[in-house]
Design a protein around this motif. Structure first.
Motif, mmCIF file in Angstrom:
data_model
loop_
_atom_site.group_PDB
_atom_site.id
_atom_site.type_symbol
_atom_site.label_atom_id
_atom_site.label_comp_id
_atom_site.label_asym_id
_atom_site.label_seq_id
_atom_site.Cartn_x
_atom_site.Cartn_y
_atom_site.Cartn_z
ATOM 1 N N TYR A 221 31.208 3.512 66.497
ATOM 2 C CA TYR A 221 30.810 2.843 67.730
ATOM 3 C C TYR A 221 29.908 1.627 67.538
ATOM 4 O O TYR A 221 29.732 0.839 68.464
ATOM 5 C CB TYR A 221 30.124 3.856 68.665
ATOM 6 N N PHE A 222 29.354 1.458 66.337
ATOM 7 C CA PHE A 222 28.545 0.282 66.069
ATOM 8 C C PHE A 222 29.275 -0.701 65.159
ATOM 9 O O PHE A 222 29.137 -1.909 65.311
ATOM 10 C CB PHE A 222 27.200 0.681 65.446
ATOM 11 N N ASP A 223 30.057 -0.163 64.208
ATOM 12 C CA ASP A 223 30.805 -1.020 63.290
ATOM 13 C C ASP A 223 32.255 -1.223 63.725
ATOM 14 O O ASP A 223 32.962 -2.048 63.144
ATOM 15 C CB ASP A 223 30.785 -0.434 61.871
ATOM 16 N N GLY A 224 32.712 -0.436 64.716
ATOM 17 C CA GLY A 224 34.063 -0.630 65.249
ATOM 18 C C GLY A 224 35.183 -0.123 64.365
ATOM 19 O O GLY A 224 36.315 -0.605 64.461
ATOM 20 N N ARG A 225 34.912 0.872 63.502
ATOM 21 C CA ARG A 225 35.955 1.416 62.627
ATOM 22 C C ARG A 225 36.845 2.394 63.400
ATOM 23 O O ARG A 225 36.434 3.016 64.386
ATOM 24 C CB ARG A 225 35.336 2.165 61.449
ATOM 25 N N THR A 226 38.088 2.550 62.938
ATOM 26 C CA THR A 226 38.972 3.592 63.460
ATOM 27 C C THR A 226 38.642 4.908 62.762
ATOM 28 O O THR A 226 37.970 4.921 61.720
ATOM 29 C CB THR A 226 40.439 3.246 63.205
ATOM 30 N N GLN A 227 39.129 6.013 63.324
ATOM 31 C CA GLN A 227 38.890 7.311 62.681
ATOM 32 C C GLN A 227 39.507 7.352 61.289
ATOM 33 O O GLN A 227 38.928 7.927 60.361
ATOM 34 C CB GLN A 227 39.458 8.440 63.552
ATOM 35 N N MET A 228 40.672 6.738 61.133
ATOM 36 C CA MET A 228 41.330 6.717 59.830
ATOM 37 C C MET A 228 40.490 5.939 58.807
ATOM 38 O O MET A 228 40.326 6.377 57.660
ATOM 39 C CB MET A 228 42.721 6.090 59.946
ATOM 40 N N GLU A 229 39.931 4.796 59.239
ATOM 41 C CA GLU A 229 39.096 3.997 58.337
ATOM 42 C C GLU A 229 37.840 4.765 57.929
ATOM 43 O O GLU A 229 37.445 4.752 56.757
ATOM 44 C CB GLU A 229 38.709 2.681 59.023
ATOM 45 N N VAL A 230 37.228 5.443 58.897
ATOM 46 C CA VAL A 230 36.030 6.225 58.605
ATOM 47 C C VAL A 230 36.358 7.343 57.623
ATOM 48 O O VAL A 230 35.613 7.611 56.678
ATOM 49 C CB VAL A 230 35.415 6.799 59.893
ATOM 50 N N ALA A 231 37.500 8.002 57.842
ATOM 51 C CA ALA A 231 37.917 9.092 56.968
ATOM 52 C C ALA A 231 38.067 8.619 55.520
ATOM 53 O O ALA A 231 37.625 9.274 54.577
ATOM 54 C CB ALA A 231 39.224 9.689 57.477
#
Length: 257
Positions: A221-231
């Protein structure tokens, strides 16, 4: 700014105008080292310089200075123009002239920006242009930072630092009877009591999350990553990211109730 007839000793009312045929013939002679043709071509394109620098009328700079810098951009365009490309000279020259004037205004701005910051910004812009040509898209801040071996915050700061300042008195709209200025649209959203309380509440909510949950919320929510990117970044499955994110949001909602 450009209302006088004479600039840098040049009588602008008597500047020559070249036809396309004359320009092409002079360019061919220039490429063969003809200095007289070069001088004729420069004089024949001074009106182009004048038309381009009109957009910098309200910068408070002396007309003669901006005109001379525009001429430098014109000369650079002449030296680098490729006759084999199916492009009109003016189409190529205008961005060169604008770029030269903008560099001059930045370097002589009353708001001083360090040389290292400017150099980083220019290197970033060069990479950005090269990347766009090769990949048909603009690079992300992260990609630029990785290429130049610096932190992404440094790239963002350097881009901000070379932006031209805007006067609060600059009009953004005029309907003939009323003008709207930049200052009319500026609102301080950083120091309101409501935002201060909201930020305090968010800090309290985030402090109650465990490290992994907090990491996921920041990235999502601050860096704007997708769940896949975070994973991929933290080395867990997307399903785990989804579950931890939901749990973290539930904790935050409870804090706001």
């Amino acid at each position: 700014m450009i209302n006088k007839v004479e600039i840098c000793g040049v009588n602008t009312s008597k500047l020559p105008v070249l036809s396309n045929e004359e320009k092409n013939e002079l360019l061919k002679r220039i490429k063969n080292g003809d200095e007289e043709a070069r001088n004729q071509f420069i004089n024949g394109n001074l009106r182009l310089v004048l038309s381009v620098i009109q957009r910098f009328n309200n910068r408070g700079e002396h007309a003669d200075d901006v005109f001379q810098i525009g001429c430098i951009g014109l000369i650079k365009a002449i030296d680098n123009f490729d006759l084999s490309q199916n492009v009109q000279f003016s189409t190529y020259a205008v961005p060169m002239i604008i770029g030269e004037v903008r560099r001059y205004l930045r370097d002589n701005n009353s708001i001083r920006v360090s040389r290292s910051v400017r150099d980083l910004a220019y290197k970033s812009l060069q990479f950005k242009e090269r990347f766009l040509k090769e990949n048909n898209r603009e690079p992300t801040i992260q990609e630029i930072a990785k290429e130049l071996g610096v932190e992404k915050e440094e790239i963002a700061y350097s881009f901000d630092a070379i932006q031209d300042p805007v006067s609060l008195q600059e009009p953004v709209y005029n309907d003939g009877s009323e003008s709207i200025f930049v200052m009319d649209q500026v609102k301080d959203t950083k120091n309101t009591d409501e935002l201060w309380v909201e930020n305090m509440t968010m800090m309290q909510a985030m402090s109650k999350l465990n490290e992994k949950e907090r990491n996921i919320i920041v990235r999502r929510y601050f860096d704007g990553r997708t769940q896949m990117e975070v994973a991929e970044e933290i080395g867990i499955s997307q399903a785990q990211v989804s579950r931890l994110e939901k749990s973290a949001l539930d904790h935050i909602k409870k804090t706001y109730k």
